[in-house]
Motif scaffolding. Structure first.
Motif, mmCIF file in Angstrom:
data_model
loop_
_atom_site.group_PDB
_atom_site.id
_atom_site.type_symbol
_atom_site.label_atom_id
_atom_site.label_comp_id
_atom_site.label_asym_id
_atom_site.label_seq_id
_atom_site.Cartn_x
_atom_site.Cartn_y
_atom_site.Cartn_z
ATOM 1 N N LYS A 1 0.752 -1.271 0.145
ATOM 2 C CA LYS A 1 0.079 -0.013 0.038
ATOM 3 C C LYS A 1 0.800 1.181 0.182
ATOM 4 C CE LYS A 1 -4.077 -2.028 2.472
ATOM 5 N NZ LYS A 1 -3.588 -3.467 2.543
ATOM 6 N N THR A 2 2.275 1.029 0.350
ATOM 7 C CA THR A 2 3.114 2.167 0.553
ATOM 8 C C THR A 2 4.395 1.736 -0.166
ATOM 9 O OG1 THR A 2 3.994 1.680 2.502
ATOM 10 C CG2 THR A 2 2.186 3.144 2.602
ATOM 11 N N LYS A 3 5.170 2.900 -0.560
ATOM 12 C CA LYS A 3 6.804 2.690 -0.982
ATOM 13 C C LYS A 3 7.503 1.786 -0.119
ATOM 14 C CE LYS A 3 11.085 5.075 -2.097
ATOM 15 N NZ LYS A 3 11.604 6.259 -2.662
ATOM 16 N N GLU A 4 7.197 2.181 1.316
ATOM 17 C CA GLU A 4 7.981 1.603 2.098
ATOM 18 C C GLU A 4 7.752 -0.072 2.394
ATOM 19 O OE1 GLU A 4 10.587 0.436 5.131
ATOM 20 O OE2 GLU A 4 10.780 2.015 3.643
ATOM 21 N N GLU A 5 6.325 -0.243 2.253
ATOM 22 C CA GLU A 5 5.911 -1.666 2.279
ATOM 23 C C GLU A 5 6.445 -2.470 1.130
ATOM 24 O OE1 GLU A 5 1.554 -3.805 2.576
ATOM 25 O OE2 GLU A 5 1.580 -1.822 3.080
ATOM 26 N N ALA A 6 6.451 -1.737 -0.056
ATOM 27 C CA ALA A 6 7.027 -2.341 -1.313
ATOM 28 C C ALA A 6 8.416 -2.653 -1.002
ATOM 29 C CB ALA A 6 7.001 -1.535 -2.294
ATOM 30 N N ARG A 7 9.177 -1.607 -0.406
ATOM 31 C CA ARG A 7 10.480 -1.885 -0.323
ATOM 32 C C ARG A 7 10.994 -3.024 0.720
ATOM 33 N NH1 ARG A 7 14.564 -1.098 2.988
ATOM 34 N NH2 ARG A 7 13.543 -0.376 4.463
#
Length: 205
Positions: free
Chosen positions: A87-93
């Motif tokens: 849901k967020t860039k950090e979660e993807a990372r």
């Protein structure tokens, strides 16, 4: 009718067991002799089965190695198939870092088999083609994940997700072979962290 089915079932079961016996023997022979020196005869002898029986299951050592490749690569696929719904860039990372670390750790775990595959890829055109097919399967999965992130407004939409996926897989593959050869600089965690930082910062908004 049932008796006939029982006979077929028993034959089928025996056939599966024979095939498995031969695959286990082949793995041992490949690891002892290397791809080039390994022979079907050695595998048959180690498995303790008849020549005719062996050739019912496999045409040659390349076909046997391809099945062993599929068995090992299935473990890598399991990592690639992890659910990717950030849901967020950090979660993807975080997901990407976890996958990259697990992928490279698997290269360490499966080092002896991967060394065998690398030998075979360099010698056999059919094994080389097989590796290209394996590579494409990974790239397609990565491409799907990138497209998902782009649709959700998390990743740069001006980038071609297919090309980005190829670049990411080739980076992973290069490090994978370095680890397999024991030529890597830095720990698996450092490599995965560095790769992920460069990739995620370049792709994600």
């Amino acid at each position: 009718m049932n008796e006939k089915h029982d006979v077929i079932d028993k034959r089928h079961l025996r056939s599966i067991k024979t095939k498995q016996k031969l695959l286990e023997a082949a793995k041992e022979v490949f690891l002892e002799e290397g791809f080039q020196k390994a022979t079907i005869s050695q595998m048959i002898k180690k498995a303790g089965i008849g020549y005719g029986t062996a050739y019912v299951h496999f045409e040659g050592k390349e076909e046997i190695l391809m099945i062993l490749m599929d068995d090992v690569m299935e473990k890598f696929y399991d990592i690639a198939e992890v659910s990717f719904l950030p849901k967020t860039k950090e979660e993807a990372r975080q997901i990407i870092l976890s996958q990259a670390t697990a992928f490279l750790k698997m290269a360490e775990t499966e080092r002896s088999m991967m060394q065998l595959f690398e030998q075979a890829i360099g010698i056999s055109p059919s094994i080389s083609t097989k590796w290209k097919e394996i590579r494409e399967k990974f790239i397609q999965r990565i491409s799907k994940d990138i497209a998902f992130a782009q649709e959700r407004g998390l990743a740069r939409t001006e980038l071609n997700h297919g090309l980005v996926a190829r670049g990411w897989f080739f980076t992973n593959e290069m490090y994978l072979w370095e680890i397999v050869r024991n030529e890597h600089l830095g720990t698996v965690e450092e490599i995965a962290g560095t790769m992920t930082a460069v990739y995620a910062n370049g792709l994600y908004i």
